[in-house]
Design an enzyme around this catalytic site. Structure first.
Site, mmCIF file in Angstrom:
data_model
loop_
_atom_site.group_PDB
_atom_site.id
_atom_site.type_symbol
_atom_site.label_atom_id
_atom_site.label_comp_id
_atom_site.label_asym_id
_atom_site.label_seq_id
_atom_site.Cartn_x
_atom_site.Cartn_y
_atom_site.Cartn_z
ATOM 1 C CB SER A 138 -5.738 0.792 1.264
ATOM 2 O OG SER A 138 -4.886 1.131 1.779
ATOM 3 C CG HIS A 191 -2.064 4.660 0.540
ATOM 4 N ND1 HIS A 191 -3.510 5.597 1.403
ATOM 5 C CD2 HIS A 191 -2.448 3.974 0.874
ATOM 6 C CE1 HIS A 191 -3.898 4.971 1.882
ATOM 7 N NE2 HIS A 191 -3.559 3.477 1.768
ATOM 8 C CG ASP A 195 -2.144 9.183 0.737
ATOM 9 O OD1 ASP A 195 -1.364 8.127 0.671
ATOM 10 O OD2 ASP A 195 -3.679 8.962 0.657
#
Ligand SMILES: *[C@@H]1O[C@H](CO)[C@@H](O)[C@H](O)[C@H]1NC(C)=O
Ligand SMILES: *[C@@H]1O[C@H](CO)[C@@H](O)[C@H](O)[C@H]1NC(C)=O
Ligand SMILES: *[C@@H]1O[C@H](CO)[C@@H](O)[C@H](O)[C@H]1NC(C)=O
Ligand SMILES: *[C@@H]1O[C@H](CO)[C@@H](O)[C@H](O)[C@H]1NC(C)=O
Length: 359
Positions: A52, A336, A333
């Site tokens: 991610s 990240h 978040d």
């Protein structure tokens, strides 16, 4: 709820590791001006693999309990709508592409869509949020599969040899494997052996990328996972978690050894992108670092410990709150960085990257 949450974590990332206070100061000259290419080195394509921290849209939309990156407020800063990036805007892939002077490469998932005509010239992004070098019990393609997909594209002639010679690969390995290992094995027992197997596989995947003719391969080292808001929540976001210090060190040291080994005496194909030091310099506000507000606190946070950024209930009511200015936050978040954080981190990475790529 528990289960969905756990999936969410698996999806996004890794936290087995830890904060390591390296006092090393990076000379981050925050030049935002575009670098000049001095000696003709010119890279036309970027191929991206990993998780991610690099995925720009490959992970499908599986609903907002699992894949929040496809829901508001993800993407609010760039491009003003969710694109599957786990951030409010651009992330590592976008900054590497921009540094090379090209557009962010086409997500593999879109290869049959119209947009591929526009973006294919810049390469392809095979990274999928949640993935690891091993399978992590989810629906994410592991690194080997991602490299398989790349080699298949090469074999099919999508990227001719000539193109590969002027390309760069980015491999993002952010720790999902360790997280999953601990969850499934219930402890750290055997972790060293696990890490050794992980590096064997990583080595073979990196060699396959090189074998396809890619002359420059960037591999991320582990960021200070213990400083992610998910880990700092227990201290009200005041302290990084230091329990897995040894593992973080071990991983990054092993990576250095692997890269030396792969490069051997002559080739300069592989390079580790030092996310650890760059994140750490900013998080610890080492002299010269750009300022961020309450650095261990996410901009976008669930309203309680059973919800995360972008989640809504069955009636569409938000189960999260958003900070007033994402640009002033380091973490977006629980896991990240914000676009502003990635931009700042990338300033630290630039000098060494420029030397490595002879740009
Ligand atoms: C990667 O995924 C493929 C397909 O699911 C699987 O066959 C293979 O064993 C996986 N590799 C690893 C190292 O987990
Ligand atoms: C879990 O740890 C044990 C003890 O070291 C080890 O033998 C085993 O292989 C580990 N399990 C997995 C799935 O790796
Ligand atoms: C956590 O920090 C916030 C401010 O940053 C404060 O309002 C809150 O009371 C703190 N909570 C606890 C449990 O210390
Ligand atoms: C949230 O966390 C607190 C403290 O860690 C715990 O006491 C509480 O039960 C949790 N709430 C939920 C809904 O899980």
């Amino acid at each position: 709820m528990e289960k969905a949450l756990r999936h969410f974590f698996l999806l996004c990332f890794a936290f087995s590791l830890v904060f390591l206070s390296m006092g090393r100061e990076v000379n981050a000259r925050a030049h935002t001006r575009r670098h000049k290419r001095s000696n003709g080195a010119h890279y036309k394509k970027l191929f991206v693999f990993g998780d991610s921290y690099a995925d720009t849209g490959n992970l499908g939309n599986l609903g907002n309990m699992l894949t929040t990156s496809w829901y508001e407020p993800y993407g609010m800063t760039f491009p003003h709508k969710p694109t599957g990036r786990f951030s409010n805007g651009r992330l590592l892939t976008d900054y590497v592409a921009s540094f090379l002077g090209i557009r962010s490469p086409l997500p593999y998932k879109y290869r049959r869509l119209e947009v591929s005509k526009k973006l294919l010239p810049y390469g392809m992004n095979f990274a999928r949020a949640g993935s690891g070098i091993f399978d992590n019990g989810n629906f994410q393609d592991n690194l080997t599969l991602q490299v398989d997909a790349f080699l298949w594209q090469v074999k099919a002639g999508v990227f001719p040899e000539y193109d590969l010679k002027s390309s760069v690969a980015l491999v993002s390995v952010s720790g999902n494997d360790y997280k999953y290992y601990k969850e499934t094995n219930g402890s750290d027992a055997g972790a060293l052996d696990f890490a050794n197997r992980l590096f064997q596989l990583l080595k073979s995947d990196l060699k396959r990328i090189q074998g396809a003719g890619v002359p420059k391969v960037l591999v991320t080292n582990l960021h200070p996972v213990g400083c992610t808001p998910y880990m700092t929540k227990v201290t009200n976001h005041t302290k990084c978690d230091s329990t897995a210090l040894g593992e973080a060190q071990a991983h990054n040291q092993k990576l250095e050894i692997l890269i030396k080994e792969l490069n051997g005496a002559s080739t300069k194909t592989f390079f580790s992108l030092d996310l650890f030091t760059s994140f750490n310099s900013i998080i610890n506000q080492v002299k010269g670092a750009p300022k961020f507000e309450s650095i261990l606190k996410p901009c976008c946070d669930g309203n309680d410990n059973s919800s995360t950024c972008a989640q809504t209930d069955d009636n569409g009511m938000k189960k999260y709150s958003l900070c007033s200015n994402p640009d002033s936050h380091f973490y977006w978040d629980w896991l990240h960085p914000t676009q502003a954080a990635w931009a700042a981190v990338f300033e630290y990475l630039k000098p060494a990257l420029r030397r490595f790529l002879s740009l």
